[in-house]
Design an enzyme around this catalytic site. Structure first.
Site, PDB file in Angstrom:
ATOM      1  N   ASP A 378       2.070   6.680 -12.597  1.00  0.00           N
ATOM      2  CA  ASP A 378       2.043   6.600 -11.145  1.00  0.00           C
ATOM      3  C   ASP A 378       0.702   6.034 -10.664  1.00  0.00           C
ATOM      4  OD1 ASP A 378       3.518   7.520  -8.609  1.00  0.00           O
ATOM      5  OD2 ASP A 378       1.540   8.435  -8.352  1.00  0.00           O
ATOM      6  N   GLU A 407       3.438   1.681 -12.465  1.00  0.00           N
ATOM      7  CA  GLU A 407       3.973   1.701 -11.106  1.00  0.00           C
ATOM      8  C   GLU A 407       2.820   1.287 -10.193  1.00  0.00           C
ATOM      9  OE1 GLU A 407       4.675   3.627  -7.118  1.00  0.00           O
ATOM     10  OE2 GLU A 407       3.107   4.090  -8.563  1.00  0.00           O
TER      11      GLU A 407
END
Length: 648
Positions: A378, A407
């Protein structure tokens, strides 16, 4: 004093793949073609030869492979590695006096000129090679070329492949140009190059009547995920969720006692990144789920978000890892106008950075030991690049099977740097590329530049954070069209699960995100329900598995279309000759028609005569006899053709 070797007449330049002057390795995968190339030239008109030397970094012996001259001083070789690991290669080139002599010999013989002296020159070259290579047959060849009574036989010998093969090995060391850098290639496992992702929240898998889903609830859903054709099942963070500053529904700052909070607000009094949310189950349950998923051909991808809820144990145990404000509070995460009061970022400028790095790596090590081999990271662009370079390299040194997906919806150079730093795949701008021009320009950038050697795209039409206007406005037709594009443009793609299949597309006001977002509340999905979107996803994923042409991103060849609402492209697998032509109507409301031109020359096809064309989506067959062909697509029926082109 002259400080260079004057006999080195050959120049080697524009070597590829060479990422940032060799600072980073080029990427490829097992059984995936990688092209090593260079521009190689010299003064004059002499013939050149060049070789690439390659080996695994763990090996001592180099393998020499001749480079092939293409045109205009460009040389290449196609490699298909069959083992995971780090390889290194170097390029050497030289004036090939034998090849030069042979070329002149053939021309003079063809012109009817006397070649007696030419054969004597060749005999001397072979004698020089004999001294260097010490092969008995060279002495025999030397004598044969000097035998004036058998000139025809001598000529045939001189131009034979056997002599050429031996003489290729003969070169004068001080005349060899060696490219100054030894470069590296990282060969990753097949799933780095070809994967199909499905995202779901495990806490939303409970049957109606129970509040919170568990790992055991996910197990009965695995056959459904496998039937849809997905081989990676991705979970948002599975750790305890912060209780302090917990967010309520729709990102509300006020959470009710029953609100579960965002899984990305990691850690509370029960533990942090190495703990499991108790409502999901135990570590034993998680390992059982990994095994069951594996039985269905599915790998579980785990989300790693290097951030903490305010009540994460790290905050008390290692306060030096965070930024503290003048009022004594910790700086929470912000991306104005967005604010993440429930999340504290790590301070990568801390004086205790070395212990921070080691601890963050230990999180990956812990879950690798538990059996996880794929991690979705993330917001990696908010962490130090050098940390990723070190951490990923260290993990993959011991576990080369481990894959990392970045991401990172951020600026292009940052996304590219993360790819160079070691991420095997990355999220992309595909979500916001909608027109034919935008898609073609983006695919050209991804696949026809050096970016293909370090940035491997993974196309997602949606995520829990992102509901693009195309899906909001276009409804079911847009969902079908966008997933077909994602699955055929890129060999890696994914969807945020049930909401995509069910066509849920209501935005949160004017924001590009879902209302009643699953990030902040538990859902109860009907896992037995079927939809048209889901049925087409299943069909497309089956086509991907059955056609090697769709298992690579790099082989795309864009095709002409006389209608800007129709995009056309071809994909061909060189090893199997599997050839597909994809045509997509980008207008989700209206039928569109026009002519598309198949790029025969770039597909190495002389014509389409004696070919059968089958639409794998509908099963219908067509006859094409030229490179230009008519298509018509109604988005309410099917917005695309996936044509398989086969010899009759």
């Amino acid at each position: 004093m002259i400080n260079f070797k004057g006999k080195q007449r050959v120049v080697i330049s524009h070597v590829s793949p060479e990422i940032d002057n060799g600072q980073f390795p080029g990427k490829t995968a097992v059984n995936e073609t990688i092209i090593i190339s260079a521009d190689i030239y010299s003064d004059g008109h002499d013939e050149l030869s060049a070789s690439v030397y390659i080996r695994k970094v763990s090996q001592k012996k180099w393998t020499e492979i001749p480079l092939k001259f293409i045109s205009n001083d460009h040389w290449t070789i196609n490699l298909i590695p069959d083992q995971v690991g780090i390889y290194e290669f170097r390029i050497e080139a030289w004036i090939d006096h034998y090849k030069t002599w042979k070329h002149g010999l053939v021309k003079k013989k063809g012109a009817g000129q006397d070649i007696t002296v030419e054969l004597q020159i060749g005999a001397q070259l072979i004698k020089d090679a004999e001294v260097n290579l010490k092969l008995p047959k060279l002495a025999q060849w030397h004598a044969s070329l000097l035998d004036s009574t058998k000139q025809e036989q001598a000529y045939d010998l001189a131009i034979s492949d056997e002599v050429a093969e031996i003489m290729y090995k003969y070169r004068i060391s001080e005349q060899i140009t060696v490219y100054p850098r030894t470069l590296k290639i990282e060969v990753e496992r097949k799933r780095a190059a070809y994967s199909t992702w499905y995202e779901l929240f495990p806490r939303s898998t409970a049957l109606e009547g129970r509040d919170h889903g568990t790992f055991n609830d996910v197990i009965p859903i695995l056959p459904r995920i496998a039937k849809l054709g997905f081989d990676v099942l991705y979970f948002p963070p599975i750790h305890p969720i912060g209780e302090k500053n917990r967010k309520g529904k729709n990102n509300s700052l006020t959470a009710l006692e029953t609100d579960p909070g965002s899984p990305w607000a990691i850690g509370n009094r029960l533990g942090g990144h190495k703990a499991i949310h108790p409502a999901l189950g135990t570590l034993k349950d998680f390992k059982k789920l990994l095994q069951e998923a594996n039985r269905h051909g599915i790998e579980i991808a785990m989300d790693i978000a290097y951030q903490c809820a305010p009540d994460h144990p790290y905050v008390k145990e290692h306060p030096q890892w965070f930024k503290w404000r003048p009022d004594g509070t910790v700086q929470y995460a912000e991306n104005p106008p967005k604010r993440y009061e429930d999340i504290l970022p790590f301070n990568f400028e801390t004086d205790d950075w070395e212990n921070l790095w080691k601890e963050l790596k230990s999180v990956i090590d812990y879950w690798v030991d538990a059996g996880v081999t794929i991690f979705r990271i993330d917001n990696p662009h908010t962490k130090a690049f050098r940390f990723w370079e070190w951490m990923i390299a260290e993990v993959r040194k011991a576990h080369p099977e481990v894959l990392f997906l970045a991401e990172a919806f951020t600026r292009p150079r940052i996304m590219e740097r993360l790819g160079k730093a070691g991420f095997n795949q990355s999220y992309t701008y595909f979500t916001w590329r909608n027109t034919k021009k935008e898609l073609e320009e983006y695919m050209t950038q991804l696949t026809k530049t050096d970016q293909r050697y370090y940035f491997r795209p993974n196309f997602w039409p949606n995520t829990p954070d992102i509901l693009p206007p195309e899906l909001t406005l276009g409804g079911e037709n847009a969902h079908i069209m966008r997933v077909i594009l994602a699955a055929t443009l890129s060999s890696n793609y994914g969807i945020y699960g049930p909401v995509y299949e069910f066509g849920i597309n209501q935005p949160h006001g004017a924001k590009e995100e879902y209302v009643d977002n699953e990030k902040y509340e538990i859902k109860h999905w009907d896992w037995e329900a079927t939809t048209r979107i889901g049925e087409i996803i299943t069909r497309v994923n089956r086509i991907r598995k059955e056609n090697a042409a769709l298992q690579s991103t790099w082989n795309i060849e864009l095709a002409e279309s006389d209608n800007d609402q129709i995009i056309c492209y071809a994909k061909k697998d060189q090893q199997t000759s599997n050839l597909l032509v994809i045509v997509v109507n980008l207008d989700v409301f209206n039928s569109q028609s026009g002519h598309v031109r198949i790029p025969l020359e770039r597909l190495n096809l002389p014509s389409l005569t004696n070919f059968k064309v089958t639409d794998l989506l509908s099963g219908e067959t067509y006859e094409w006899n030229s490179d230009w062909n008519y298509v018509q697509l109604d988005p309410h029926r099917m917005p695309a053709h996936i044509f398989k082109v086969e010899h009759l």
